[in-house]
Design an enzyme around this catalytic site. Sequence first.
Site, PDB file in Angstrom:
ATOM      1  N   HIS A  62       0.878  -1.171   0.000  1.00 26.81           N
ATOM      2  CA  HIS A  62       0.000   0.000   0.000  1.00 26.81           C
ATOM      3  C   HIS A  62       0.915   1.219   0.000  1.00 26.81           C
ATOM      4  O   HIS A  62       2.022   1.156   0.546  1.00 26.81           O
ATOM      5  CB  HIS A  62      -0.820   0.099   1.278  1.00 26.81           C
ATOM      6  CG  HIS A  62      -1.722  -1.044   1.556  1.00 26.81           C
ATOM      7  ND1 HIS A  62      -1.333  -2.161   2.241  1.00 26.81           N
ATOM      8  CD2 HIS A  62      -3.030  -1.212   1.275  1.00 26.81           C
ATOM      9  CE1 HIS A  62      -2.348  -2.989   2.359  1.00 26.81           C
ATOM     10  NE2 HIS A  62      -3.391  -2.447   1.775  1.00 26.81           N
ATOM     11  N   ASP A  96       2.368   1.745   3.368  1.00 28.83           N
ATOM     12  CA  ASP A  96       3.304   0.754   3.928  1.00 28.83           C
ATOM     13  C   ASP A  96       4.730   1.259   3.730  1.00 28.83           C
ATOM     14  O   ASP A  96       5.637   0.890   4.471  1.00 28.83           O
ATOM     15  CB  ASP A  96       3.200  -0.597   3.207  1.00 28.83           C
ATOM     16  CG  ASP A  96       1.850  -1.248   3.366  1.00 28.83           C
ATOM     17  OD1 ASP A  96       1.159  -0.942   4.349  1.00 28.83           O
ATOM     18  OD2 ASP A  96       1.492  -2.068   2.492  1.00 28.83           O
ATOM     19  N   MET A 109       2.585  -5.924  -7.535  1.00 28.86           N
ATOM     20  CA  MET A 109       1.246  -5.376  -7.253  1.00 28.86           C
ATOM     21  C   MET A 109       1.356  -4.202  -6.283  1.00 28.86           C
ATOM     22  O   MET A 109       2.183  -4.215  -5.378  1.00 28.86           O
ATOM     23  CB  MET A 109       0.375  -6.489  -6.652  1.00 28.86           C
ATOM     24  CG  MET A 109      -1.022  -6.097  -6.253  1.00 28.86           C
ATOM     25  SD  MET A 109      -1.156  -5.389  -4.593  1.00 28.86           S
ATOM     26  CE  MET A 109      -1.719  -6.819  -3.665  1.00 28.86           C
ATOM     27  N   GLU A 151     -10.977  -6.783  -4.848  1.00 27.68           N
ATOM     28  CA  GLU A 151     -10.954  -7.806  -3.789  1.00 27.68           C
ATOM     29  C   GLU A 151     -12.191  -7.685  -2.908  1.00 27.68           C
ATOM     30  O   GLU A 151     -12.445  -6.634  -2.325  1.00 27.68           O
ATOM     31  CB  GLU A 151      -9.684  -7.635  -2.946  1.00 27.68           C
ATOM     32  CG  GLU A 151      -9.600  -8.613  -1.783  1.00 27.68           C
ATOM     33  CD  GLU A 151      -8.280  -8.502  -1.024  1.00 27.68           C
ATOM     34  OE1 GLU A 151      -7.332  -7.867  -1.534  1.00 27.68           O
ATOM     35  OE2 GLU A 151      -8.207  -9.053   0.080  1.00 27.68           O
ATOM     36  N   LYS A 160     -14.775  -8.843   0.299  1.00 27.83           N
ATOM     37  CA  LYS A 160     -14.755  -9.350   1.679  1.00 27.83           C
ATOM     38  C   LYS A 160     -16.152  -9.153   2.245  1.00 27.83           C
ATOM     39  O   LYS A 160     -16.770  -8.111   1.993  1.00 27.83           O
ATOM     40  CB  LYS A 160     -13.717  -8.570   2.484  1.00 27.83           C
ATOM     41  CG  LYS A 160     -13.472  -9.110   3.881  1.00 27.83           C
ATOM     42  CD  LYS A 160     -12.312  -8.379   4.551  1.00 27.83           C
ATOM     43  CE  LYS A 160     -12.073  -8.920   5.930  1.00 27.83           C
ATOM     44  NZ  LYS A 160     -10.996  -8.202   6.645  1.00 27.83           N
ATOM     45  N   GLU A 164      -9.452 -13.595  -1.995  1.00 31.52           N
ATOM     46  CA  GLU A 164      -8.632 -13.981  -0.829  1.00 31.52           C
ATOM     47  C   GLU A 164      -9.254 -15.182  -0.126  1.00 31.52           C
ATOM     48  O   GLU A 164     -10.443 -15.155   0.220  1.00 31.52           O
ATOM     49  CB  GLU A 164      -8.496 -12.802   0.149  1.00 31.52           C
ATOM     50  CG  GLU A 164      -7.785 -13.251   1.428  1.00 31.52           C
ATOM     51  CD  GLU A 164      -7.453 -12.141   2.398  1.00 31.52           C
ATOM     52  OE1 GLU A 164      -7.034 -11.059   1.943  1.00 31.52           O
ATOM     53  OE2 GLU A 164      -7.607 -12.364   3.613  1.00 31.52           O
ATOM     54  N   HIS A 190     -11.483 -14.641   2.880  1.00 30.79           N
ATOM     55  CA  HIS A 190     -12.696 -13.841   2.807  1.00 30.79           C
ATOM     56  C   HIS A 190     -13.926 -14.662   2.451  1.00 30.79           C
ATOM     57  O   HIS A 190     -14.960 -14.531   3.102  1.00 30.79           O
ATOM     58  CB  HIS A 190     -12.483 -12.669   1.852  1.00 30.79           C
ATOM     59  CG  HIS A 190     -11.433 -11.719   2.370  1.00 30.79           C
ATOM     60  ND1 HIS A 190     -11.009 -10.620   1.670  1.00 30.79           N
ATOM     61  CD2 HIS A 190     -10.720 -11.727   3.531  1.00 30.79           C
ATOM     62  CE1 HIS A 190     -10.084  -9.978   2.388  1.00 30.79           C
ATOM     63  NE2 HIS A 190      -9.892 -10.648   3.512  1.00 30.79           N
ATOM     64  N   ASP A 198      -4.876 -13.724  -3.203  1.00 30.33           N
ATOM     65  CA  ASP A 198      -4.373 -13.585  -1.837  1.00 30.33           C
ATOM     66  C   ASP A 198      -4.538 -14.925  -1.126  1.00 30.33           C
ATOM     67  O   ASP A 198      -5.661 -15.381  -0.885  1.00 30.33           O
ATOM     68  CB  ASP A 198      -5.156 -12.501  -1.081  1.00 30.33           C
ATOM     69  CG  ASP A 198      -4.691 -11.100  -1.424  1.00 30.33           C
ATOM     70  OD1 ASP A 198      -3.779 -10.958  -2.276  1.00 30.33           O
ATOM     71  OD2 ASP A 198      -5.233 -10.138  -0.849  1.00 30.33           O
ATOM     72  N   ASP A 208     -11.418 -12.134  10.466  1.00 27.89           N
ATOM     73  CA  ASP A 208     -10.442 -12.335   9.387  1.00 27.89           C
ATOM     74  C   ASP A 208      -9.095 -12.696  10.009  1.00 27.89           C
ATOM     75  O   ASP A 208      -8.355 -11.833  10.466  1.00 27.89           O
ATOM     76  CB  ASP A 208     -10.342 -11.022   8.606  1.00 27.89           C
ATOM     77  CG  ASP A 208      -9.492 -11.126   7.363  1.00 27.89           C
ATOM     78  OD1 ASP A 208      -9.362 -12.226   6.818  1.00 27.89           O
ATOM     79  OD2 ASP A 208      -8.972 -10.084   6.931  1.00 27.89           O
ATOM     80  N   ASP A 266      -6.371 -14.332   8.649  1.00 26.68           N
ATOM     81  CA  ASP A 266      -5.162 -14.146   7.822  1.00 26.68           C
ATOM     82  C   ASP A 266      -4.009 -15.028   8.306  1.00 26.68           C
ATOM     83  O   ASP A 266      -2.879 -14.563   8.498  1.00 26.68           O
ATOM     84  CB  ASP A 266      -4.716 -12.669   7.809  1.00 26.68           C
ATOM     85  CG  ASP A 266      -5.687 -11.767   7.062  1.00 26.68           C
ATOM     86  OD1 ASP A 266      -6.440 -12.269   6.207  1.00 26.68           O
ATOM     87  OD2 ASP A 266      -5.680 -10.562   7.333  1.00 26.68           O
ATOM     88  N   ASP A 320      -1.259 -13.025   1.702  1.00 28.56           N
ATOM     89  CA  ASP A 320      -1.819 -11.904   2.470  1.00 28.56           C
ATOM     90  C   ASP A 320      -2.177 -12.459   3.837  1.00 28.56           C
ATOM     91  O   ASP A 320      -3.327 -12.802   4.100  1.00 28.56           O
ATOM     92  CB  ASP A 320      -3.042 -11.327   1.759  1.00 28.56           C
ATOM     93  CG  ASP A 320      -3.548 -10.092   2.479  1.00 28.56           C
ATOM     94  OD1 ASP A 320      -2.865  -9.640   3.423  1.00 28.56           O
ATOM     95  OD2 ASP A 320      -4.623  -9.582   2.116  1.00 28.56           O
TER      96      ASP A 320
END
Length: 386
Positions: A55, A58, A89, A182, A184, A218, A221, A246, A256, A258, A288
């Site tokens: 991102h 980030d 990406m 994406e 969710k 993902e 999700h 993801d 979530d 992850d 992810d």
Amino acid sequence: MSDFTPKPKHKFTFGLWTVGNPGRDPFGEPTRLVVNPVDSVRRLAELGAYGVNLHDNDLVPFDASPAERDLIVKEFKKALKDTGMKVPMATTNLFTHPIFKDGAFTSNDPKVRAFATQKVMRSMDLGAELGAETYVFWGGREGTEVDASKSPLDALKWMRESLNFLNAYNLDQGYNFRLALEAKPNEPRGDIYLSTTGNMLAFIETLDHPENVGVNPEFAHETMANLNFTHHVAQAIDAGKLFHIDLNGQKPSRFDQDLRFGSEDQKGAFFLVKLLEDTGYDGPRHFDAHAYRSSDIEDVYNFAAGCMRSYLILKEKARQFNKDKEIQAILKQLRKGGDSPIATGYSKGAAEKLKAQDFDVEALTNRSLPYEQLDQLVVDLLLGVR
Ligand code: GLT
Ligand code: MN
Ligand code: MN
């Protein structure tokens, strides 16, 4: 014994936010220190990863000056060059800052919608500078708790406005990103719009340029919503829209999580890897996910290595499945009827012929389907006794 050592050719990628996750949760403060993205690039390269994704924030803090931004980007690019790591990406953080508390593209406030769109343009500039080819949109705040506050039809219209504007900017600048949406179902909002990959696939067809817009499903999700993730990925592949993926682990009906890829629902993960490998998906295998909150930074890299190792183990299992004589004999038996007469399409003659056809209903009903046997062979394979 097969070699499960990750190499760049396997195209494993990690979000900077994944290995950089400090272990914060809604009830607890971080358990790990902030990580420098340059360190993440170097450590992941040593482990055999292909690249990192990011991102905007980030890498570049929300309030950085242009001079600070340029310095950070310069150091980051040096780390990429030194290690050969790629940034396939890029995406935008449209969820952390409180300005997005009621959504970004779907905020009731037109100035917030415009600000979000501007933030993506700037982030696209950064992604293009780093060589990204895919641009992901995850609308984590695009939803509601209070349905009285917003019309879902307005929300779709506003989402479409922003995506059309940004895709036009993308094409106008010659960036030629492929956009990947994406889905969710919920979290952090009570209900998120366009909550599954299937919703996204339908929505894409309403955009100005559907041809360069696809999905980034993902694992966690669809699993959160008790759905079969692999079936959703198959639909995306069927539509020619699987632009990115993801990968992680998740228990159904929970927040979530992850989790490390392959750490939960190994059978589900196996059929996913098999689908990707059998259909020749050649995009990045993006993890992810993040390490448990109890992990220290060294264990974070055990987590990263584990994601890649499990993928490679499951890939080898898929290869074994495809050449396993007993499994293949059962599959052959199940498919022995070949194509149905309707597969050649409609014609008046075909319709008349089908209407007149006699079926042996009893024989068809009583046909043996040894799915217990087949599934146990898969279990034996996955548990390593085959
Ligand atoms: C966030 C979210 C992910 C998205 C990322 C991209 S950010 O971690 O949980 O599912 O893919 O915005
Ligand atoms: Mn994701
Ligand atoms: Mn997730």
